[in-house]
Design a protein around this motif. Sequence first.
Motif, short mmCIF file in Angstrom:
data_model
loop_
_atom_site.label_atom_id
_atom_site.label_comp_id
_atom_site.label_asym_id
_atom_site.label_seq_id
_atom_site.Cartn_x
_atom_site.Cartn_y
_atom_site.Cartn_z
N MET A 1 -11.86 32.03 34.07
CA MET A 1 -13.17 31.94 33.64
C MET A 1 -12.95 31.51 31.67
N LYS A 2 -13.77 30.90 31.47
CA LYS A 2 -13.79 30.43 30.12
C LYS A 2 -14.56 31.15 28.87
N ARG A 3 -14.81 32.49 29.33
CA ARG A 3 -15.24 33.32 28.19
C ARG A 3 -15.00 34.71 28.32
N GLY A 4 -14.94 35.37 27.46
CA GLY A 4 -14.54 36.91 27.29
C GLY A 4 -15.24 37.70 26.47
N SER A 5 -15.54 38.86 26.65
CA SER A 5 -16.13 39.76 25.82
C SER A 5 -15.59 40.00 24.37
N ALA A 6 -16.35 40.25 23.40
CA ALA A 6 -16.19 40.35 21.95
C ALA A 6 -14.85 41.26 21.64
N PHE A 87 -3.77 23.82 30.55
CA PHE A 87 -3.39 24.40 29.16
C PHE A 87 -4.67 25.17 28.83
N ASN A 88 -4.32 26.51 28.42
CA ASN A 88 -5.44 27.61 28.19
C ASN A 88 -5.14 27.78 26.52
N GLY A 89 -6.56 28.14 26.02
CA GLY A 89 -6.66 28.62 24.55
C GLY A 89 -7.84 29.31 24.46
N ALA A 90 -8.04 29.86 23.01
CA ALA A 90 -9.35 30.26 22.67
C ALA A 90 -10.01 29.51 21.66
N LYS A 91 -11.20 28.73 21.89
CA LYS A 91 -11.65 27.99 20.87
C LYS A 91 -12.05 28.78 19.64
N LYS A 92 -11.69 28.15 18.52
CA LYS A 92 -12.11 28.86 17.23
C LYS A 92 -13.73 29.38 16.87
N GLU A 93 -14.62 28.38 17.33
CA GLU A 93 -16.05 28.51 17.31
C GLU A 93 -16.60 27.88 18.24
N ASN A 94 -18.14 28.12 18.35
CA ASN A 94 -18.88 27.52 19.13
C ASN A 94 -19.96 26.65 18.80
N PRO A 95 -19.59 25.32 18.33
CA PRO A 95 -20.29 24.52 17.37
C PRO A 95 -21.74 24.15 18.16
N TRP A 96 -21.90 24.26 19.48
CA TRP A 96 -22.95 24.05 19.81
C TRP A 96 -24.28 25.05 19.64
N ALA A 97 -23.78 26.27 19.52
CA ALA A 97 -24.75 27.27 19.22
C ALA A 97 -25.63 26.99 17.85
N ALA A 98 -24.99 26.49 16.97
CA ALA A 98 -26.00 26.28 16.10
C ALA A 98 -27.35 25.14 16.39
N LEU A 128 -21.16 34.09 23.12
CA LEU A 128 -20.90 32.66 23.27
C LEU A 128 -19.57 32.29 22.86
N THR A 129 -18.74 33.41 22.86
CA THR A 129 -17.09 32.84 22.74
C THR A 129 -16.65 31.99 23.92
N ARG A 130 -15.98 31.17 23.82
CA ARG A 130 -15.38 30.45 24.76
C ARG A 130 -14.25 30.09 24.76
N LEU A 131 -13.35 29.96 25.97
CA LEU A 131 -12.08 29.71 25.94
C LEU A 131 -11.92 28.18 26.37
N PHE A 132 -10.75 27.69 26.02
CA PHE A 132 -10.56 26.14 26.47
C PHE A 132 -9.68 26.11 27.51
N MET A 133 -10.01 25.18 28.46
CA MET A 133 -8.90 24.97 29.67
C MET A 133 -8.95 23.21 29.67
N ALA A 134 -7.77 22.83 29.84
CA ALA A 134 -7.84 21.44 30.20
C ALA A 134 -6.36 21.25 31.08
N ARG A 135 -6.43 20.27 31.89
CA ARG A 135 -5.24 19.86 32.81
C ARG A 135 -4.27 19.05 31.77
N PHE A 136 -3.06 19.50 31.74
CA PHE A 136 -1.98 18.73 30.89
C PHE A 136 -2.21 17.12 30.88
N GLY A 137 -2.73 16.64 32.34
CA GLY A 137 -2.66 15.36 32.57
C GLY A 137 -3.99 14.58 31.66
#
Length: 451
Positions: A1-6, A87-98, A128-137
Amino acid sequence: MKRGSAAGWAFVTVLALLAIGAGYWARKQNAHPATTTSPEATAPTASAAEEAHPSFLYGRITTVDGVTYEGRLRWGRGEEAFWGDYFNGAKKENPWAALVPPERRPKERRPIAIFGLEIAHRERPVDLTRLFMARFGDIARIEASGRDVRVTLKSGTGFYLDRFSASDFDDGVRVWDGARGVADLDSLRIRAIELLPAPRSGAAVGRLHGTVRTRQGEEFSGFVQWDREQCVGSDQLTGHTAGGERSVRFEAMRSIARRSDDSSLVTLLDGREVVLSGTRAVGQGNRGVYVDDLRYGRVLVSWGGFERVEFTPDGSGPAYGDFPPGGPLTGTITTRDGRHLTGRLVYDLDESEFTETLDAPSRGVDYTIPFGLIASIVRSGAEERGAQCARVTLRSGQELQLDCAGDLGQGNAGMLVYVADGQRPEYVSWTDVVQVALNRPPAMYPPLDRR
């Protein structure tokens, strides 16, 4: 999943900071050098680069000292190894929320109960915290600078991740360099990673492939990662037997079956059977089995839902060039009041690319489906967690009934639609969505850069 609690991410961030600080202090003491040479590199030769089969991760790494390594890559020294891995990580912020009007910011209902009886409820903003997921390809480049890790997709779109949150970048990378041998590079020593197709074809790799059967009777076939990690024949499965601890290489196995909550039955190619128990990977500590099923992208079969896997040889998997550049998500939203909004889409105030994924469970299986494989999503309106609440139709024509959780659950933050190339999107709450019909991914889009 791409979200998590604060709170959860705060805890993870604290642990990451402590781990990074400990690693930095160790390096200052020269206890653990940032760049080490593995035992495999005792006699480095140019032939090491020739061993890189096109299905293996391959790239050029530049360190903060300006040293360059190029060759086959494996993340975490024993984890992600192929282009279809994520490849997984945590996005710094959610620009769409604004872009959502403050009065329409999504909220979630939290019951207040005593002895199981709800006496009141409260509403609070959806996380609105979101994680990042992308295939290496799908990735062109990964760069580190200060607190930022910037991931650039093949499409040109860039994402900024928080370096001090848990991510795959923190795990470091092992590189098989033709001139320098095999080196393990700590993440703090890496400035940039440019992902590249292998320049020549080495020997075929012994990648794990097979059919996983669930306790519900479903079957998924494709490349396999046992316990989300072991993915090549030379990896080993370790457990306790009546005669003591034993390790078995996956290339010697015919199958693995769930024997109990805490043990597995391994059948070897010669027909012998071995019962392994007492370790995480062979019991209820197992984190699940990934299957790269071409129908869905990737599924994760939980240990609770797993019954058995039958291994079958079937090639080495896609090469870097088999992943075409994606582009912004486009389609039509049908709302409950009968409107049809067509344009560029942002799903769940997060996913904006065809290469990003819809994540939702069904009967003990977590589906991670690239939006490029999806034709439509139709909501049933059910809001109870665990209820079948959406029908997802794939471009193949197959339909999936997925649970009201993950990207389909009440935590979905809604949709943005850029109608007629408008500069400012229209916001549609998730409860107002009836159907999402997606266009086919086009060949090329102008790049975006999203922090």
